[in-house]
Scaffold this active site. Structure first.
Site, PDB file in Angstrom:
ATOM      1  N   CYS A  75       0.853  -1.183   0.000  1.00 34.97           N
ATOM      2  CA  CYS A  75       0.000   0.000   0.000  1.00 34.97           C
ATOM      3  C   CYS A  75       0.889   1.233   0.000  1.00 34.97           C
ATOM      4  O   CYS A  75       1.690   1.422   0.928  1.00 34.97           O
ATOM      5  CB  CYS A  75      -0.875  -0.024   1.251  1.00 34.97           C
ATOM      6  N   CYS A 190      -0.933   3.508  -6.521  1.00 36.52           N
ATOM      7  CA  CYS A 190      -1.850   2.937  -5.536  1.00 36.52           C
ATOM      8  C   CYS A 190      -2.026   1.498  -5.993  1.00 36.52           C
ATOM      9  O   CYS A 190      -2.291   1.256  -7.182  1.00 36.52           O
ATOM     10  CB  CYS A 190      -3.187   3.667  -5.546  1.00 36.52           C
TER      11      CYS A 190
END
Ligand code: DGL
Length: 274
Positions: A75, A190
């Site tokens: 992440c 992302c």
């Protein structure tokens, strides 16, 4: 005697599966726990202090429950913020993060116009600005923080339909034309976004290189772990999938998990025969 490592792959949601896929191909011998902090999702629109405490408290529990040999923070929103905290809290566990792949984008761009598509959190981080300063100071970098794409990727993975227009609107600001030049590289900063790559490629106003850092992260994780855990002889290894809420996965996601499980099993077989 050596044994295979147990690797915890962590994300706020399902985006980390894009990193997990690459990792499982790189180390099919490892045991895996994939953890999605669905209780905390989305991280991308939350204040930094809140993201820090969400990640720390989720990992406190996950590390106690699963005793991983290494943790991959799949992440960007979390990695650009909490890696130093995690390394200080668990100094014996190697942590590998996921941060925007600005260097390869800058190196590969011929038009010198690159874009970074990320969550609003990642776009605002000092960490991201520092990467740009270090690796792309002589490029024109457009930062695009999307409030909705990670949620759309979650919906898509759970089997909901996602409208083309909703995606096209979010990626549009990445495409810049200037002095006869056009953006030619877009960093998928992302981990949820590679899940939507087919949409991106189809809806893009012109073709670009979409830069997904997953294979590089997998190689890095392998490198970090391989001294203590050289690639082990292949046997039946474990793959657990957990949501921090304890919720069961929706049917479509269950199917994706099964496909991943089979893929790992196949790669294990190939490695065992090699
Ligand atoms: N997958 C996360 C990332 O790489 C973000 C998703 C979220 O907003 O929680 O940044």
């Amino acid at each position: 005697m050596t044994r295979a490592p147990r690797i915890l792959v962590f994300d706020s949601g399902l985006g980390g599966l894009t990193v997990f896929r690459a990792l499982a191909a790189q180390r099919p011998d490892a045991d895996y726990v994939y953890a999605a902090d669905d209780l905390g999702f989305p991280y991308g629109s939350k204040p930094e202090d809140e993201v820090k405490s969400l990640v720390l408290s989720a990992l406190e529990r996950l590390i106690a429950d699963h005793a991983p040999d290494g943790v991959v923070i799949a992440c960007n929103t979390a990695s650009t913020l909490v890696l130093p905290l995690l390394r200080a809290r668990w100094p014996k566990i190697p942590f590998v993060g996921t941060v925007p792949a600005i260097k390869p984008a800058a190196e590969g761009s011929r038009s010198r116009l690159i874009s970074v598509l990320a969550t609003p959190g990642t776009v605002a981080r000092d960490y991201t600005r520092d990467l740009i300063e270090k690796f792309a100071h002589d490029r024109e970098v457009t930062l695009v923080g999307s409030k909705t794409l990670a949620g759309l990727a979650e919906a898509f993975m759970q089997g909901e339909s996602v409208a083309d227009e909703a995606i096209a609107r979010e990626i549009a600001p990445c495409f810049v034309e200037k002095d006869g030049r056009r953006t030619d590289a877009i960093v998928l900063a992302c981990t949820h976004y590679p899940l939507l790559l087919d949409f991106f490629a189809r809806l893009a106003p012109w073709p670009v290189h979409w830069i997904d850092p997953a294979p590089a992260i997998a190689r890095r994780a392998d490198h970090v772990l391989s001294e203590r855990f050289p690639t082990h002889s292949v046997r039946d290894a474990a793959f657990a999938f957990v949501f921090t809420s304890g919720a069961p996965p929706a049917p479509r996601l269950l199917k994706t998990i099964e496909v991943l499980r089979e893929k790992i099993a196949r790669e294990r077989q190939i490695k065992a025969l090699a």
